[in-house]
Scaffold this active site. Structure first.
Site, mmCIF file in Angstrom:
data_model
loop_
_atom_site.group_PDB
_atom_site.id
_atom_site.type_symbol
_atom_site.label_atom_id
_atom_site.label_comp_id
_atom_site.label_asym_id
_atom_site.label_seq_id
_atom_site.Cartn_x
_atom_site.Cartn_y
_atom_site.Cartn_z
ATOM 1 N N HIS A 194 0.927 -1.064 -0.030
ATOM 2 C CA HIS A 194 0.002 0.072 0.022
ATOM 3 C C HIS A 194 0.722 1.328 0.071
ATOM 4 O O HIS A 194 1.749 1.208 0.773
ATOM 5 C CB HIS A 194 -0.891 0.035 1.219
ATOM 6 N N GLU B 164 0.577 -0.558 -4.928
ATOM 7 C CA GLU B 164 -0.352 0.427 -5.118
ATOM 8 C C GLU B 164 0.281 1.689 -4.912
ATOM 9 O O GLU B 164 1.095 1.920 -4.029
ATOM 10 C CB GLU B 164 -1.668 0.108 -4.125
ATOM 11 N N ASP C 16 -0.074 5.885 -5.659
ATOM 12 C CA ASP C 16 -1.192 7.170 -5.730
ATOM 13 C C ASP C 16 -0.685 8.112 -6.761
ATOM 14 O O ASP C 16 0.521 8.409 -6.916
ATOM 15 C CB ASP C 16 -1.261 7.842 -4.188
ATOM 16 N N HIS D 246 0.262 10.698 -1.812
ATOM 17 C CA HIS D 246 -0.913 10.646 -1.059
ATOM 18 C C HIS D 246 -1.166 11.797 -0.345
ATOM 19 O O HIS D 246 -2.052 12.366 -0.474
ATOM 20 C CB HIS D 246 -0.745 9.521 -0.041
ATOM 21 N N ASP E 100 -3.664 4.128 -7.785
ATOM 22 C CA ASP E 100 -5.061 4.647 -7.225
ATOM 23 C C ASP E 100 -5.055 6.348 -7.660
ATOM 24 O O ASP E 100 -4.067 7.075 -7.138
ATOM 25 C CB ASP E 100 -4.442 4.832 -5.699
#
EC number: 4.6.1.-
Length: 273
Positions: free
Chosen positions: A5, A25, A27, A41, A85
C-alpha cells in the site's frame, strides 16, 4: 496478490517487494490541466505511515519500468501487478477524458517504452468516482489511436469508492468495459469496516453473470483481519505489512488453499475452485 500500500517512491518498490509484495499500489496526483503529476498521497493517510513520499510521475514510471523489465539490474521477477490509485480530487468531472488520455500517453512513453520491451507488469487504473468513467474511455481510445491497442491486454479497472455494486456495473456499461475488472472494498487502517460488501463483491464474482473478475480488500494490517479476508475468499489483500500477509498464508489453514500469484496467473480471469 499481496498488494503493498502507498508505494510512492522508488526505494519503496524495493522495500515492499522485499517484504513479500508481488503487487504495489501507487497514488497518482494530477495538476489543474489533468496531467498526472506526482506519485503522492498526502495527509491524512494510514495510521503508522508517512504520508509525504513523493516522486515525479514520469520518473516513477521509468523506475517502475526497470523494476519490471527482465534483464534489468533493478528487475524484480515477482512484481507483476501495479494499481494506480488515481487521486482525482483536483479534477472537474469534465476533465476525466483528458486525464485518461494524458495518463495513457505517459504510460506509453515512460512505462511501456512505446511498445519496445517496456515493463511487463499488469496495470489497474483505480478510479475513486463513478462519474469519472470517461477516464477509461480516454485511456483506451488514446492507446488505440497511438497504435498500441495490444497493450490494453495489460490494463484492468477498479472503482474504489465503495459504491453499490449495481451502480459500479452501470458505470462500466457506460465506459464499454466488459472484463478486466477488480473490485476493491475497504477503509483506512485507522478505522474498522465489516466484510459485508466484500462478500457481496465475491458473490458477484462467483455468480458467473456479474462483471467482477477479482476482489481485493484494503488496508489489511492485522493478522485477524487477514484471516477474515482470506476466509471471505478475496483475490488480493492490500496491506502496509506484506510480511504479515505472507506469514498468515503460510499457516496450516491457508497454505493448501491459497498461493502467491505469479506472472503466469492471469489477473483478469476469475478463479474457479
Amino acid at each position: 496478490w499481496i498488494m503493498g500500500h502507498m508505494v510512492n517512491s522508488l526505494a519503496q518498490i524495493d522495500e515492499f517487494v522485499g517484504l513479500g509484495s508481488n503487487s504495489i499500489e501507487t497514488d497518482v496526483s494530477f495538476d489543474k490541466q489533468a496531467n498526472p503529476e506526482y506519485t503522492y498521497h498526502g495527509v491524512p493517510c494510514d495510521c503508522g505511515r508517512s504520508c509525504g513520499h513523493s516522486t515525479k510521475f514520469n520518473d516513477f514510471l521509468k523506475g517502475l519500468r526497470k523494476a519490471t523489465t527482465p534483464g534489468d539490474s533493478k528487475y524484480h521477477e515477482k512484481l507483476i501487478l501495479v494499481v494506480f490509485d488515481l487521486k482525482t480530487g483536483s479534477l472537474y468531472d469534465n476533465q476525466a477524458y483528458d486525464a485518461g488520455t494524458k495518463l495513457a500517453k505517459n504510460l506509453l512513453q515512460h512505462y511501456w517504452n512505446n511498445g519496445n520491451n517496456g515493463g511487463r507488469a499488469y496495470i489497474i487504473l483505480s478510479i475513486p468516482k463513478l462519474n469519472l468513467y470517461k477516464l477509461i474511455t480516454g485511456f483506451k481510445e488514446t492507446l488505440k489511436n497511438e497504435g498500441h491497442e495490444d497493450l490494453l491486454e495489460k490494463v484492468g479497472h477498479d472503482f474504489s469508492g465503495n459504491d453499490d455494486i449495481s451502480e459500479v456495473q452501470k458505470a462500466y456499461n457506460k465506459a464499454g468495459v466488459t472484463g478486466h475488472v477488480w473490485q476493491s472494498d475497504g477503509i483506512t487502517n485507522c478505522l474498522l469496516r465489516g466484510l459485508s460488501r466484500v462478500k457481496a463483491a465475491v458473490a458477484n464474482r462467483d455468480s458467473g453473470s456479474g462483471i467482477i473478475n477479482k476482489v481485493y480488500y484494503w488496508t489489511v494490517d492485522k493478522r485477524s483481519t487477514t484471516r477474515d479476508s482470506l476466509d471471505a475468499k478475496v483475490d488480493g489483500i492490500m496491506t502496509n505489512y506484506p510480511d504479515i500477509t505472507v506469514e498468515i498464508l503460510n499457516e496450516d489453514a491457508y497454505k493448501t488453499k491459497f498461493r502467491i500469484a505469479t506472472y503466469e496467473d492471469n489477473p483478469w480471469e476469475t478463479f474457479k475452485e
